[in-house]
Design an enzyme around this catalytic site. Structure first.
Site, PDB file in Angstrom:
ATOM      1  N   ASP A  56       0.850  -1.191   0.000  1.00 51.58           N
ATOM      2  CA  ASP A  56       0.000   0.000   0.000  1.00 51.58           C
ATOM      3  C   ASP A  56       0.888   1.245   0.000  1.00 51.58           C
ATOM      4  O   ASP A  56       0.410   2.361  -0.174  1.00 51.58           O
ATOM      5  CB  ASP A  56      -0.982  -0.008   1.184  1.00 51.58           C
ATOM      6  CG  ASP A  56      -0.293  -0.020   2.528  1.00 51.58           C
ATOM      7  OD1 ASP A  56       0.950  -0.136   2.582  1.00 51.58           O
ATOM      8  OD2 ASP A  56      -1.004   0.074   3.553  1.00 51.58           O
ATOM      9  N   SER A  57       2.201   1.042   0.137  1.00 48.34           N
ATOM     10  CA  SER A  57       3.148   2.145  -0.008  1.00 48.34           C
ATOM     11  C   SER A  57       3.152   2.667  -1.441  1.00 48.34           C
ATOM     12  O   SER A  57       3.782   3.693  -1.717  1.00 48.34           O
ATOM     13  CB  SER A  57       4.555   1.711   0.415  1.00 48.34           C
ATOM     14  OG  SER A  57       4.937   0.519  -0.261  1.00 48.34           O
ATOM     15  N   GLU A 127      -2.151  -5.550   8.302  1.00 50.53           N
ATOM     16  CA  GLU A 127      -1.450  -4.991   9.454  1.00 50.53           C
ATOM     17  C   GLU A 127      -2.224  -5.266  10.734  1.00 50.53           C
ATOM     18  O   GLU A 127      -3.454  -5.090  10.770  1.00 50.53           O
ATOM     19  CB  GLU A 127      -1.262  -3.480   9.264  1.00 50.53           C
ATOM     20  CG  GLU A 127      -0.385  -3.141   8.070  1.00 50.53           C
ATOM     21  CD  GLU A 127      -0.090  -1.654   7.951  1.00 50.53           C
ATOM     22  OE1 GLU A 127      -0.444  -0.869   8.858  1.00 50.53           O
ATOM     23  OE2 GLU A 127       0.517  -1.276   6.919  1.00 50.53           O
ATOM     24  N   GLU A 193       8.079  -4.371  11.643  1.00 45.87           N
ATOM     25  CA  GLU A 193       8.604  -3.059  11.225  1.00 45.87           C
ATOM     26  C   GLU A 193       9.001  -2.232  12.440  1.00 45.87           C
ATOM     27  O   GLU A 193       8.220  -2.101  13.390  1.00 45.87           O
ATOM     28  CB  GLU A 193       7.542  -2.312  10.390  1.00 45.87           C
ATOM     29  CG  GLU A 193       8.026  -0.959   9.904  1.00 45.87           C
ATOM     30  CD  GLU A 193       7.210  -0.377   8.755  1.00 45.87           C
ATOM     31  OE1 GLU A 193       6.309  -1.069   8.218  1.00 45.87           O
ATOM     32  OE2 GLU A 193       7.485   0.786   8.392  1.00 45.87           O
TER      33      GLU A 193
HETATM   34  O1  KIV Z   1       3.529  -1.268   1.905  1.00 46.68           O
HETATM   35  C1  KIV Z   1       4.709  -1.489   2.193  1.00 46.68           C
HETATM   36  O2  KIV Z   1       5.652  -1.076   1.504  1.00 46.68           O
HETATM   37  C2  KIV Z   1       4.981  -2.275   3.391  1.00 46.68           C
HETATM   38  C3  KIV Z   1       6.405  -2.483   3.761  1.00 46.68           C
HETATM   39  C4  KIV Z   1       6.880  -1.339   4.551  1.00 46.68           C
HETATM   40  C5  KIV Z   1       6.596  -3.766   4.477  1.00 46.68           C
HETATM   41  O3  KIV Z   1       4.080  -2.690   4.055  1.00 46.68           O
END
Ligand code: KIV
Length: 275
Positions: A56-57, A127, A193
């Site tokens: 989701d980043s 998450e 994390e």
């Molecule tokens: O969405 C993402 O990039 C992540 C990583 C930080 C593990 O969840």
């Protein structure tokens, strides 16, 4: 990747959840990177990266948002399809966006099904720890492998009071409880994390499922980084856990400037580029 060059023997064509578990049991590390498009997915797959996360980043690395919160399921699924369609060997993880699974196990299951059916993901990530056990159980029961994500969870950044290390001092017990809860619920792996290295090491030793660290020290079974951070497409202030392996921003900037100069000087296209 050809069968002859595949590092895990000629019979493994696709990385599966049991391969990661077996690597942990043999004491072998594995790597994971984010990827949000066809071409990086092909490159990272060829490089031998075992797991590609369509995170989701993408919200802040592709769509230009300030955080991961705004991205929607409808925005992330096409990126997941681009990545899953491009790889031969890597496992592709679809990341469930904020608000798409927290309401109930049923909501989570239905969202996860979309990532598997429409996105071609091989598993999903969500998450949360203890509180997400019902969601993980539901998805697992429905045939969807789940990667959990504990410690600092970016979707809860406002509830956690910003980007802060989780599990220092007395709160280490919480990280351990979360890790055990997601394993018990059926997760096949867990991302940790921004967790102190000694706490992550303890969790890694305690769990049977693989741990994947991002800012959680070197004792995790695998590591993950956001590719634009690791390869220098994004520059500026970086979290301490990021190592920059390349300076792609400079490479692209120089290339774009050369193109611009040649176009304006009438040097491009040359005869060899002209029909
Ligand atoms: O969405 C993402 O990039 C992540 C990583 C930080 C593990 O969840």
């Amino acid at each position: 990747m050809s069968e002859e060059t595949a590092p895990y023997g000629p019979t493994i064509k696709r990385i599966r959840t049991h391969h990661l578990r077996e690597m942990k049991e043999r004491g072998e590390r594995f790597s994971m990177l984010t990827s949000y498009d066809q071409l990086t997915a092909q490159i990272f797959d060829e490089a031998g990266i075992e797991v590609l996360l369509v995170g989701d980043s993408a919200s802040n690395n592709v769509l230009g948002n300030a955080t991961s919160l705004p991205i929607t399921v409808d925005e992330l699924i096409p990126l997941t399809r681009a990545v899953s369609g491009a790889v031969e060997r890597a496992m592709v993880v679809g990341d469930l966006p904020f608000g798409s699974y927290q309401a109930s196990p049923e909501q989570g299951y239905l969202t996860a099904v979309r990532f598997m059916k429409e996105g071609g993901a091989h598993c999903v990530k969500l998450e949360g720890g203890v509180e997400m056990a019902p969601q993980i159980e539901r998805m697992t029961r429905g045939g969807i492998p789940v990667m959990a994500h504990i410690g600092f969870t970016p979707q809860s950044e406002h509830a956690l009071g910003g980007y802060r290390v989780q599990g220092r001092g007395d709160t280490a017990e919480r990280v351990l409880r979360d890790a055990e809860a997601v394993q018990e619920a059926g997760a096949f792996a867990v991302v940790m994390e921004m967790v102190p290295g000694d706490v992550a090491a303890q969790v890694t030793q305690k769990l049977q499922i693989p741990t994947i660290g991002i800012g959680a020290g070197k004792e995790c079974d695998g590591q993950v980084l956001v590719w634009q951070d690791a390869f220098g497409l994004r520059t500026g202030r970086m979290p301490r856990f990021v190592k920059q392996y390349a300076d792609l921003r400079s490479v692209l900037l120089d290339a774009a400037k050369s193109y611009d100069t040649e176009v304006k000087a009438g040097e491009f296209p040359g005869p060899e580029h002209t029909f």
